[in-house]
Write a protein that holds these residues in place. Structure first.
Motif, PDB file in Angstrom:
ATOM      1  N   TYR A 279       0.828  -1.210   0.000  1.00 41.00           N
ATOM      2  CA  TYR A 279       0.000   0.000   0.000  1.00 41.00           C
ATOM      3  C   TYR A 279       0.863   1.262   0.000  1.00 41.00           C
ATOM      4  O   TYR A 279       0.574   2.243  -0.701  1.00 41.00           O
ATOM      5  CB  TYR A 279      -0.943  -0.004   1.201  1.00 41.00           C
ATOM      6  N   SER A 306      -7.920  -4.959   1.742  1.00 41.10           N
ATOM      7  CA  SER A 306      -8.737  -4.863   0.532  1.00 41.10           C
ATOM      8  C   SER A 306     -10.041  -5.656   0.636  1.00 41.10           C
ATOM      9  O   SER A 306     -10.762  -5.790  -0.350  1.00 41.10           O
ATOM     10  CB  SER A 306      -7.938  -5.357  -0.684  1.00 41.10           C
ATOM     11  N   SER A 346     -13.796  -6.412  -1.939  1.00 41.07           N
ATOM     12  CA  SER A 346     -14.407  -5.235  -2.562  1.00 41.07           C
ATOM     13  C   SER A 346     -13.778  -3.932  -2.094  1.00 41.07           C
ATOM     14  O   SER A 346     -14.230  -2.864  -2.481  1.00 41.07           O
ATOM     15  CB  SER A 346     -15.913  -5.220  -2.269  1.00 41.07           C
ATOM     16  N   GLY A 347     -12.720  -4.031  -1.263  1.00 42.08           N
ATOM     17  CA  GLY A 347     -12.062  -2.835  -0.758  1.00 42.08           C
ATOM     18  C   GLY A 347     -10.967  -2.342  -1.688  1.00 42.08           C
ATOM     19  O   GLY A 347     -10.690  -2.929  -2.738  1.00 42.08           O
ATOM     20  N   PRO A 348     -10.317  -1.238  -1.308  1.00 39.60           N
ATOM     21  CA  PRO A 348      -9.283  -0.646  -2.170  1.00 39.60           C
ATOM     22  C   PRO A 348      -8.026  -1.510  -2.242  1.00 39.60           C
ATOM     23  O   PRO A 348      -7.566  -2.048  -1.237  1.00 39.60           O
ATOM     24  CB  PRO A 348      -8.978   0.692  -1.483  1.00 39.60           C
ATOM     25  N   ALA A 352      -4.476   1.504  -6.319  1.00 38.62           N
ATOM     26  CA  ALA A 352      -5.719   1.675  -7.087  1.00 38.62           C
ATOM     27  C   ALA A 352      -5.978   3.153  -7.355  1.00 38.62           C
ATOM     28  O   ALA A 352      -5.945   3.983  -6.447  1.00 38.62           O
ATOM     29  CB  ALA A 352      -6.890   1.067  -6.317  1.00 38.62           C
ATOM     30  N   GLY A 353      -6.215   3.479  -8.617  1.00 40.80           N
ATOM     31  CA  GLY A 353      -6.602   4.834  -8.992  1.00 40.80           C
ATOM     32  C   GLY A 353      -5.468   5.846  -9.019  1.00 40.80           C
ATOM     33  O   GLY A 353      -5.720   7.038  -9.198  1.00 40.80           O
ATOM     34  N   SER A 384      -4.759  -7.156  -7.674  1.00 41.21           N
ATOM     35  CA  SER A 384      -3.848  -6.020  -7.700  1.00 41.21           C
ATOM     36  C   SER A 384      -2.958  -6.060  -8.931  1.00 41.21           C
ATOM     37  O   SER A 384      -2.637  -5.029  -9.526  1.00 41.21           O
ATOM     38  CB  SER A 384      -2.984  -6.022  -6.429  1.00 41.21           C
ATOM     39  N   GLY A 388      -4.815  -3.151 -11.475  1.00 37.91           N
ATOM     40  CA  GLY A 388      -4.183  -1.882 -11.152  1.00 37.91           C
ATOM     41  C   GLY A 388      -3.380  -1.326 -12.321  1.00 37.91           C
ATOM     42  O   GLY A 388      -3.226  -1.949 -13.373  1.00 37.91           O
TER      43      GLY A 388
END
Length: 482
Positions: A279, A306, A346-348, A352-353, A384, A388
């Motif tokens: 992370y 995540s 379903s989490g980050p 991501a992004g 990931s 990603g």
């Protein structure tokens, strides 16, 4: 690699349990009343093995056998304490004795089939390792406490020598990666690892069943159950705090050359530490603060952050419902709330992004992750990689189990037997060397791509061949190979 097998305590336990069994058949032993104490001494030694060498699953059968043996031998012990003669051993028939021999042989097999071994460092290597202690003041909602870290540094800290910071796993701590660190040192890296000073740093820890069970439950169930997932997220947050504190302190602690900046370094972490690093590798502020970090290796990290709790499916009661229907709905609601809450992916995810160039991340996973039936705990890692935008790679030695990237294939070989890698895959001939080789080769690859290597005239360690059957998948890292 010089290894010493630990088998003397186990051999003594077996010997002390065997000798009294011969007593009815050897007349010379009839008068030796002290033999009745040998099973009790064997039990004490068997218990002591766990405190001296940590949790040893292969010793559990002989421990249970010794408990039962001593319970059956209790009257003889009481007679010996009271100095009363006891010849009840003569009443033991040959059938019972033979059955006891056979059972003892069965429980003794794991002791010698999976011998625990200790790595004996050569004199020059032992002298190259030094230790430091630092203390961190930690504030939480309840109180303030101090966490003491014992740092172990393998090799000299030099401007032209790449650095690897290896964050230890929850199960086994720093003592379980000592050989991995030594192998990386032999491959011309300087390695820094740490342990909490109050948890027997850098040596095998005695068994704490409750703590061990909690870690094992988190490891096994954090991608399934919400309660275990919360524990996993807490571990990741805790390890993240360790990382940020240690990275801030290391330049001053390792300042052997008078320079305030560390040489180019790779961060490698096991379990929750690896997840925290993955992370951090996608956070702009972290990358800007530590410009000398080349990349991250996350070893057997499941990315528990995540996962999010699934909403409970509580039945809705229609407005026109009668008393019976309302009561039944209340019962169903109660049952839904009693059942363990589950989580889903379903989490980050790490990175991501992000719209900037994050740090390269290598996920080193068990060969079990390549089996579609056992891939669920690794779902976040593959998500990931494939969804990603960052520079990501996944590597796995196909025959490696979840604990085979630590020292356990040598120090606790039974774990490799109980937790194998991909079914049918051949085991690595040198699991410690292969683990260090993958980490070191990734660092060398990043140094070859980095401008820091040219600016600092750093010596790039040569790559080493991997003896195990290796799976590799990458994205955004052209030319990556091991």
């Amino acid at each position: 690699m010089s290894m010493i097998e630990i088998w003397v305590p186990e051999a003594i336990v077996v010997l002390f349990l065997v000798l009294p069994l011969f007593r009815p058949f050897v007349k010379m032993l009839w008068s030796l009343d002290g033999l009745v104490w040998l099973p009790f001494i064997a039990l004490v030694i068997a218990i002591g093995i766990f405190f001296a060498y940590g949790f040893r699953p292969e010793c559990l059968p002989i421990l249970v056998f010794a408990f039962v043996y001593n319970f059956a031998n209790l009257s003889s012990l009481i007679s010996s304490i009271a100095s009363r003669p006891n010849d009840s051993f003569r009443d033991r028939g040959p059938v019972l004795t033979v059955c006891t021999f056979v059972l003892l042989g069965v429980v003794a097999i794991p002791l010698f089939a999976f011998p625990s071994r200790v790595y004996e460092k050569p004199e020059g290597e032992a002298e190259s390792v030094k230790e430091l202690t630092i203390s961190n003041r930690i504030m939480n909602t309840d109180n303030m406490f101090y966490r003491n870290y014992s740092l172990r540094i393998y090799g000299p800290v030099q401007k032209n020598r790449p650095l690897i910071i290896l964050l230890p796993p929850e199960i086994g701590s720093a003592a379980s990666v000592d050989m991995v660190c030594s192998e990386l040192y032999k491959k011309n890296f300087t390695v820094v690892t740490y342990a909490y000073e109050d948890t027997y740093p850098f040596r095998r820890q005695p068994v704490f069943p409750v703590k061990l069970f909690r870690y094992w439950r988190t490891y096994r169930k954090a991608a399934v159950l919400a309660s275990a997932n919360e524990q996993g997220k807490a571990l990741e947050a805790d390890r993240r705090a360790d990382i940020e504190y240690l990275l801030a302190q290391l330049p001053a602690l390792l300042d052997d050359t008078g320079k305030s900046k560390l040489p180019p370094l790779l961060l490698a972490g096991y379990g929750a530490s690896g997840s925290a690093l993955a992370y951090l590798a996608g956070e702009r502020e972290f990358i800007a603060r530590y410009t000398n970090i080349l990349g991250v290796v996350a070893i057997e990290s499941r990315l528990w952050s995540s996962y999010l709790p699934e909403p409970r499916n509580i039945p809705q009661v229609p407005a026109y419902a009668g008393i019976i229907m309302r009561q039944w709905a209340n019962i169903k609601s109660h049952l839904v709330n009693v059942l363990p809450q589950r989580v889903n992916r379903s989490g980050p995810l790490p990175g991501a992004g992000i719209s900037f160039r994050g740090l390269p991340v290598l996920y080193l996973v068990s060969g079990r992750a390549l089996d579609s039936k056992k891939q669920k705990p690794y779902q976040a890692v593959f998500d990931s990689m494939r969804s990603g935008l960052g520079r990501v790679a996944i590597a796995a030695i196909q025959g490696a189990g979840p604990l085979d990237y630590q020292d356990f294939p040598f120090t606790y070989p039974i774990y490799s037997f109980l937790l194998p890698g991909l079914k049918g895959a051949e085991k690595s001939e040198d699991p410690i060397g292969d683990t260090a080789g993958i980490i070191g080769n990734f660092a060398s690859f990043l140094l070859e791509q980095s401008e820091q290597a040219e600016e600092t005239s750093i010596t790039i360690p040569p790559r080493h061949a991997i003896s195990g059957s290796l799976y590799l998948e990458s994205k955004g890292l052209p030319g990556l190979r091991f």
